[in-house]
Motif scaffolding. Structure first.
Motif, short mmCIF file in Angstrom:
data_model
loop_
_atom_site.label_atom_id
_atom_site.label_comp_id
_atom_site.label_asym_id
_atom_site.label_seq_id
_atom_site.Cartn_x
_atom_site.Cartn_y
_atom_site.Cartn_z
N ILE A 238 50.75 20.71 -18.54
CA ILE A 238 50.12 20.18 -17.34
C ILE A 238 48.94 21.07 -16.96
O ILE A 238 48.85 22.21 -17.38
N THR A 239 48.11 20.53 -16.14
CA THR A 239 46.90 21.24 -15.74
C THR A 239 47.17 22.13 -14.52
O THR A 239 47.97 21.78 -13.66
N PRO A 240 46.49 23.26 -14.45
CA PRO A 240 46.60 24.08 -13.24
C PRO A 240 46.08 23.36 -12.00
O PRO A 240 46.39 23.75 -10.87
N ALA A 241 45.33 22.29 -12.20
CA ALA A 241 44.84 21.52 -11.06
C ALA A 241 46.01 20.94 -10.26
O ALA A 241 45.84 20.63 -9.08
N SER A 242 47.19 20.82 -10.88
CA SER A 242 48.35 20.34 -10.14
C SER A 242 48.70 21.29 -8.99
O SER A 242 49.25 20.87 -7.98
N PHE A 243 48.41 22.58 -9.17
CA PHE A 243 48.54 23.54 -8.07
C PHE A 243 47.39 23.38 -7.09
O PHE A 243 47.58 23.27 -5.88
N TYR A 244 46.19 23.40 -7.63
CA TYR A 244 45.00 23.53 -6.82
C TYR A 244 44.69 22.30 -5.97
O TYR A 244 44.03 22.41 -4.94
N LEU A 245 45.16 21.13 -6.37
CA LEU A 245 44.89 19.92 -5.60
C LEU A 245 45.60 19.92 -4.25
O LEU A 245 45.24 19.15 -3.36
N ALA A 246 46.57 20.79 -4.07
CA ALA A 246 47.26 20.89 -2.78
C ALA A 246 46.29 21.37 -1.70
O ALA A 246 46.39 20.94 -0.54
N ALA A 247 45.34 22.22 -2.05
CA ALA A 247 44.39 22.75 -1.06
C ALA A 247 43.47 21.66 -0.52
O ALA A 247 43.39 21.47 0.70
N PRO A 248 42.75 20.91 -1.37
CA PRO A 248 41.89 19.87 -0.79
C PRO A 248 42.69 18.73 -0.16
O PRO A 248 42.24 18.13 0.81
#
Length: 166
Positions: free
Chosen positions: A127-137
């Motif tokens: 999976i992509t690390p964006a799965s973490f980072y999308l929580a912020a936006p």
């Protein structure tokens, strides 16, 4: 218009609270399953820690958005409450504008980080690390909506101490 917008924000808050409950439940179930597989089946799950961490990050950010709307974040306002009401209003809006600037910056850079890492993968899961980072936006977008709601309805500028919505 403001009552329709408030109802929409109420719906978003209810959905966020439901998702928060599901995230907590999932973390507990995954942790119990990981213990079971490690100690009783003797075959540890490689993915449990990473999935729990992703769920925890989302839980934290969604919870922050709900608390922002309900004005239940920790605040020390003893000195502010001792000031005259006009100064209290100025300080309130100064703090709110400062928070809004932070939220907008958080949204922009969180979205940029998510998009920049979209094609990457990490760990035991593909999976992509964006799965973490999308929580912020995602949570920042909710907070921006909740800020707009506060602008439209002065009654929402006071803390809501119950989980019930009118």
């Amino acid at each position: 218009m403001s009552s329709a917008f408030t109802r929409f924000c109420d719906l978003l808050t209810r959905v966020a609270c439901l998702v928060l409950g599901l995230l907590i439940t999932a973390i507990v179930v995954i942790a119990m399953a990981a213990v079971w597989w490690r100690y009783f089946v003797n075959d540890p799950m490689a993915w449990s820690e990473q999935v729990s961490r992703i769920l925890f990050v989302w839980m934290t950010f969604l919870g922050a958005a709900v608390l922002y709307r309900q004005r239940l974040h920790i605040a020390i306002d003893m000195i502010v409450l001792a000031l005259p009401v006009p100064i209290q209003r100025v300080l309130y809006w100064t703090a709110e504008i400062g928070v809004l600037i932070f939220i907008v910056v958080f949204f922009i850079f969180g979205l940029k980080l998510s998009l920049d890492t979209w094609d990457n993968t990490f760990g035991a899961l593909d999976i992509t690390p964006a799965s973490f980072y999308l929580a912020a936006p995602g949570s920042s977008a909710l907070m921006i909506l909740f800020f707009i709601e506060k602008m439209l309805d002065p009654a929402l500028r006071q803390p809501r101490l119950s989980a019930q919505f009118d």
